[in-house]
Design an enzyme around this catalytic site. Sequence first.
Site, PDB file in Angstrom:
ATOM      1  N   GLU A 237       0.742  -1.060   0.061  1.00 54.25           N
ATOM      2  CA  GLU A 237       0.003   0.077  -0.178  1.00 54.25           C
ATOM      3  C   GLU A 237       0.977   1.206   0.152  1.00 54.25           C
ATOM      4  O   GLU A 237       0.577   2.202  -0.782  1.00 54.25           O
ATOM      5  CB  GLU A 237      -0.987   0.028   1.361  1.00 54.25           C
ATOM      6  CG  GLU A 237      -1.970  -1.100   1.159  1.00 54.25           C
ATOM      7  CD  GLU A 237      -2.738  -1.297   0.049  1.00 54.25           C
ATOM      8  OE1 GLU A 237      -3.099  -0.089  -0.720  1.00 54.25           O
ATOM      9  OE2 GLU A 237      -3.304  -2.336  -0.361  1.00 54.25           O
ATOM     10  N   HIS A 240       1.905   2.185  -3.493  1.00 54.12           N
ATOM     11  CA  HIS A 240       0.905   3.049  -4.293  1.00 54.12           C
ATOM     12  C   HIS A 240       1.055   4.508  -3.781  1.00 54.12           C
ATOM     13  O   HIS A 240       0.971   5.328  -4.857  1.00 54.12           O
ATOM     14  CB  HIS A 240      -0.411   2.578  -3.787  1.00 54.12           C
ATOM     15  CG  HIS A 240      -0.990   1.333  -4.583  1.00 54.12           C
ATOM     16  ND1 HIS A 240      -0.750   0.965  -5.788  1.00 54.12           N
ATOM     17  CD2 HIS A 240      -1.475   0.102  -3.957  1.00 54.12           C
ATOM     18  CE1 HIS A 240      -1.148  -0.150  -5.986  1.00 54.12           C
ATOM     19  NE2 HIS A 240      -1.699  -0.731  -4.792  1.00 54.12           N
ATOM     20  N   HIS A 246      -0.469  -1.419  -9.590  1.00 55.10           N
ATOM     21  CA  HIS A 246      -0.120  -3.073  -9.828  1.00 55.10           C
ATOM     22  C   HIS A 246       0.541  -3.573 -10.911  1.00 55.10           C
ATOM     23  O   HIS A 246       0.222  -2.812 -12.099  1.00 55.10           O
ATOM     24  CB  HIS A 246      -1.521  -3.607  -9.860  1.00 55.10           C
ATOM     25  CG  HIS A 246      -2.265  -3.375  -8.490  1.00 55.10           C
ATOM     26  ND1 HIS A 246      -3.922  -3.229  -8.169  1.00 55.10           N
ATOM     27  CD2 HIS A 246      -1.962  -3.431  -7.093  1.00 55.10           C
ATOM     28  CE1 HIS A 246      -4.309  -3.141  -7.068  1.00 55.10           C
ATOM     29  NE2 HIS A 246      -3.094  -3.179  -6.567  1.00 55.10           N
ATOM     30  N   VAL A 306      17.656   0.115  15.405  1.00 54.27           N
ATOM     31  CA  VAL A 306      18.037  -1.049  14.690  1.00 54.27           C
ATOM     32  C   VAL A 306      19.609  -0.664  14.252  1.00 54.27           C
ATOM     33  O   VAL A 306      19.637  -0.030  13.152  1.00 54.27           O
ATOM     34  CB  VAL A 306      17.296  -1.111  13.534  1.00 54.27           C
ATOM     35  CG1 VAL A 306      17.764  -2.380  12.722  1.00 54.27           C
ATOM     36  CG2 VAL A 306      15.746  -1.250  13.838  1.00 54.27           C
ATOM     37  N   ASN A 309      21.196  -0.254  10.352  1.00 54.03           N
ATOM     38  CA  ASN A 309      20.392   0.196   9.170  1.00 54.03           C
ATOM     39  C   ASN A 309      20.616   1.354   8.380  1.00 54.03           C
ATOM     40  O   ASN A 309      19.698   1.846   7.709  1.00 54.03           O
ATOM     41  CB  ASN A 309      18.672   0.325   9.834  1.00 54.03           C
ATOM     42  CG  ASN A 309      18.507   1.104  10.948  1.00 54.03           C
ATOM     43  OD1 ASN A 309      19.366   1.906  11.196  1.00 54.03           O
ATOM     44  ND2 ASN A 309      17.384   1.583  11.267  1.00 54.03           N
ATOM     45  N   ASN A 385      13.492  20.351   9.777  1.00 54.60           N
ATOM     46  CA  ASN A 385      13.135  21.457   8.775  1.00 54.60           C
ATOM     47  C   ASN A 385      11.992  22.313   9.140  1.00 54.60           C
ATOM     48  O   ASN A 385      10.757  21.603   9.278  1.00 54.60           O
ATOM     49  CB  ASN A 385      12.833  20.584   7.668  1.00 54.60           C
ATOM     50  CG  ASN A 385      12.783  21.358   6.477  1.00 54.60           C
ATOM     51  OD1 ASN A 385      13.409  22.633   6.255  1.00 54.60           O
ATOM     52  ND2 ASN A 385      12.536  20.711   5.368  1.00 54.60           N
TER      53      ASN A 385
END
Length: 515
Positions: A237, A240, A246, A306, A309, A385
């Site tokens: 999602e 998109h 798709h 994490v 990463n 910002n």
Amino acid sequence: VEDHCYYHGRVQNDAESTASISACNGLKGHFKLQGETYFIEPLKIPNSEAHAVYKYENIEKEDEAPKMCGVTQTNWESDEPIKKTLGLIVPPHGQKFEKKFIELIIVVDHSMVTKYNNDLTAVRTEIYERLNTVNEIYLPLNIHVALVGIVFWSNRDLINVTSSAADTLHSFGEWRGSDLLNQKRHDHAQLLTNVTLDGTTLGITFVFGMCKSDRSVELIRDYSNITFNMAYIMAHEMGHSLGMLHDTKSCTCGDKPCIMFSKESVPPPKEFSSCSYDQYNKYLLKYNPKCIVDPPLRKDIASPAVCGNGVWEEGEECDCGSPEDCENPCCDAATCKLKPGAECGNGECCDNCKIRKAGTECRPARDDCDVAEHCTGQSAECPRNEFQRNGQPCLNNSGYCYNGDCPIMLNQCIALFSPSATVAQDSCFQRNLQGSYYGHCRKEIGHYGKRFPCAAQDVKCGRLYCLDNSFKKNMRCKKDFSYSDENKGIVEPGTKCEDGKVCINRKCVDVNTAY
């Protein structure tokens, strides 16, 4: 939840393998080895450190009903604004994208709180594990999704959550724009529900919605107890929102089906297709989404750090990625701690392992609605910002600043149609007085909800009308409309509708009192 217990990586001696693991309470997660997906989790045996490892195909299916994404848009918007104004060729699949950061808030509705028996800690842990996998999926696109908040609707839902995915999504988008954005700055919001959506729908969002106040949202049904499955739906999602449609038969990836396949796959895919890479690149070129450019402040990140990463998070002295990828001379990749003598290892205010002097510009103003930020001399982080105040004139008085942008009708027409498009004559906007399917200011929730005409003074805050001068078109009152997203083609919030007035909540109001 323990810190530093979420990891990405791969299986030793297999460069094609991937792994997403939580080591918070034993090992839990998944890894892909020689094309097969495996799960690992602790066995529920008292005083035992034994774990189970099993293939995805051995998981008992939760039900046989085919499940689908609720997004129905099948065509990317015209490429003309990209090709003609920029003259750029879409780079090939696998290119290195510039780093982007999506600051995400997850809203847990009342049905989810009830499903987890009001155990909010369990919900948080599950969300952290899902997000760890989402970030593994988005690594090739150089996108990091940072969780900046979880909102629990413990007592009641703050919108009407129904089985109609489209209606619930629209309501959630409106609530985000009017309420959630005022509570905490973020880029994207997800509503997590246990309500069954339209039978087979797993999730729905607005295509190209990222960074837009009432459209940068997604709705996810919590249909599976398998973390991997839910992370895949989240990644799909969100794709998109970043301009991906798709996949069709011509789209390829290392192991079909790919992430943006329209139906649920078993096991879930973990790679974006060649089409997704191209569409994401076109989205960046056409929309230039400003909200995902800057990294979040460490104090704003709500999930456990994490290490490895590449994102500097609370509790870490630095983070330069995995030991194999780290090229930072200031940081020990294995521990996320600074090397001896280093003051810093990350941040725009870090230079050669030393914190820059106070007053050094660390983020220049990008346009009329932005302001420059400067180092404090105390931290390696560039301050958050900040933007010009809402209502500040911009683009030579063509518009007024709104949440860091300068929305004007001309640019909206160009984005919708072609570089030669302009704003239509005033008579076209009179169609918004009709209260028709196409010309209106407001509508009731639901596909067949009643449409309400604009008041005479608000006609330029309803449907946007453009003059399309591109080859062989010359349409004088052209509009854009989507049955799946009726807000598409509506004048954007904050747009100048008259001298001294802007569109807020589909009304043309005085800019001095609008904000």
